[in-house]
Design a protein around this motif. Structure first.
Motif, short mmCIF file in Angstrom:
data_model
loop_
_atom_site.label_atom_id
_atom_site.label_comp_id
_atom_site.label_asym_id
_atom_site.label_seq_id
_atom_site.Cartn_x
_atom_site.Cartn_y
_atom_site.Cartn_z
N UNK A 94 49.72 62.60 35.80
CA UNK A 94 49.50 61.16 35.85
C UNK A 94 48.55 60.77 34.73
N UNK A 95 49.02 59.87 33.86
CA UNK A 95 48.21 59.45 32.72
C UNK A 95 47.29 58.30 33.11
N UNK A 96 46.06 58.32 32.60
CA UNK A 96 45.12 57.24 32.80
C UNK A 96 45.40 56.13 31.78
N UNK A 97 45.17 54.87 32.13
CA UNK A 97 44.78 54.39 33.45
C UNK A 97 45.99 54.35 34.39
N UNK A 98 45.75 54.39 35.68
CA UNK A 98 46.83 54.39 36.64
C UNK A 98 46.46 53.52 37.83
N UNK A 99 47.46 53.09 38.55
CA UNK A 99 47.24 52.34 39.79
C UNK A 99 46.97 53.34 40.91
N UNK A 100 45.95 53.07 41.72
CA UNK A 100 45.59 54.01 42.77
C UNK A 100 46.74 54.21 43.75
N UNK A 101 47.51 53.15 43.99
CA UNK A 101 48.64 53.26 44.91
C UNK A 101 49.65 54.29 44.42
N UNK A 102 49.81 54.39 43.08
CA UNK A 102 50.73 55.39 42.54
C UNK A 102 50.17 56.79 42.74
N UNK A 103 48.87 56.95 42.54
CA UNK A 103 48.25 58.26 42.76
C UNK A 103 48.46 58.72 44.20
N UNK A 104 48.21 57.82 45.14
CA UNK A 104 48.38 58.18 46.56
C UNK A 104 49.82 58.54 46.85
N UNK A 105 50.75 57.79 46.28
CA UNK A 105 52.17 58.08 46.49
C UNK A 105 52.53 59.46 45.94
N UNK A 106 51.99 59.80 44.77
CA UNK A 106 52.26 61.11 44.19
C UNK A 106 51.62 62.22 45.01
N UNK A 107 50.42 61.97 45.52
CA UNK A 107 49.74 62.95 46.36
C UNK A 107 50.59 63.23 47.60
N UNK A 108 51.06 62.18 48.25
CA UNK A 108 51.85 62.37 49.46
C UNK A 108 53.18 63.06 49.15
N UNK A 109 53.77 62.73 48.01
CA UNK A 109 55.03 63.38 47.63
C UNK A 109 54.82 64.87 47.41
#
Length: 225
Positions: free
Chosen positions: A99-114
């Motif tokens: 995940x490249x910075x800057x990023x939306x936190x919602x995308x990070x959480x979605x990737x974590x859950x995936x």
């Protein structure tokens, strides 16, 4: 679920840990690669968020070393370098996602859950079930017998840990480390307080209690023997 954040920016590390905890995760953070490597191999984490550029280590090299040590924990790599070759280097070193910075936190959480679902073996990991208790990890919704139960962040995390370890005796130390933090004080009574609160919501309104006290050992999710 326990997440280790290895990120040298104190501001970003604090934002990540706070945001993850608000989504029901237990997060620990360090800004040093060496300490992160030691924590990753010494403690049990479900996922690692790893910055590419650290003051004492290169994230790609650190990722490669962790994989060579036999660590199979999913790794999500973060970096301000978004070029294809940087992504390829991280993925080739053993990272599971990038995940490249800057990023939306919602995308990070979605990737974590995936990544966590993938590690668990598929989409069913988004749901946990035991007896008539059901937990939707994505919507953060808990029901028992079809009745919705409102849980606060730590109550949700505590119940999740029970649901991931049904019929097992969980010591206070194990609960503290998985639901609170690495250096949890085993002499604190906060676990007993939260278990009591959880019982009032999960067990008291129903005929069949499922959260049992194992005297001298800890707690167990399961029917009375």
């Amino acid at each position: 679920m326990r997440v280790l954040v290895i990120e040298d920016s104190p501001k970003l590390a604090a934002a990540l840990t706070k945001g993850l905890e608000e989504h029901g995760f237990v997060a620990a953070a360090t800004g040093r690669g060496l300490e992160g490597s030691q924590l990753a191999t010494r403690e049990a984490f479900d996922l690692i968020i790893l910055d590419l550029m650290l003051p004492d280590a290169n994230g790609v090299d650190l990722c490669r070393a962790l994989r060579r040590s036999g660590l199979r924990t999913p790794i999500l790599m973060l970096t301000a370098l978004g070029q294809t070759r940087d992504k390829v280097a991280g993925l080739d070193a053993g990272a599971d996602d990038y995940l490249a910075k800057p990023f939306e936190f919602s995308e990070l959480v979605a990737r974590v859950r995936a990544l966590l679902r993938r590690a668990e073996g598929g989409g069913e990991a988004a749901f946990l079930r035991y007896e008539d208790i059901e937990m939707d990890l994505v919507r953060r919704r808990v029901t028992r017998g079809g009745q919705t139960i409102d849980l606060k962040h730590k109550e949700f995390a505590l119940l999740e840990y029970f649901l991931r370890n049904p019929d097992r005796v969980l010591t206070r130390t194990a609960i503290g480390e998985h639901v609170w933090e690495i250096n949890f004080n085993p002499f604190s009574n906060v676990i007993d307080v939260y278990v009591s609160t959880l019982r009032r919501k999960i067990d008291k309104p129903f005929d069949r209690p499922l959260i049992q006290t194992v005297v001298g050992s800890g707690y167990r999710l399961g029917p009375v023997d």
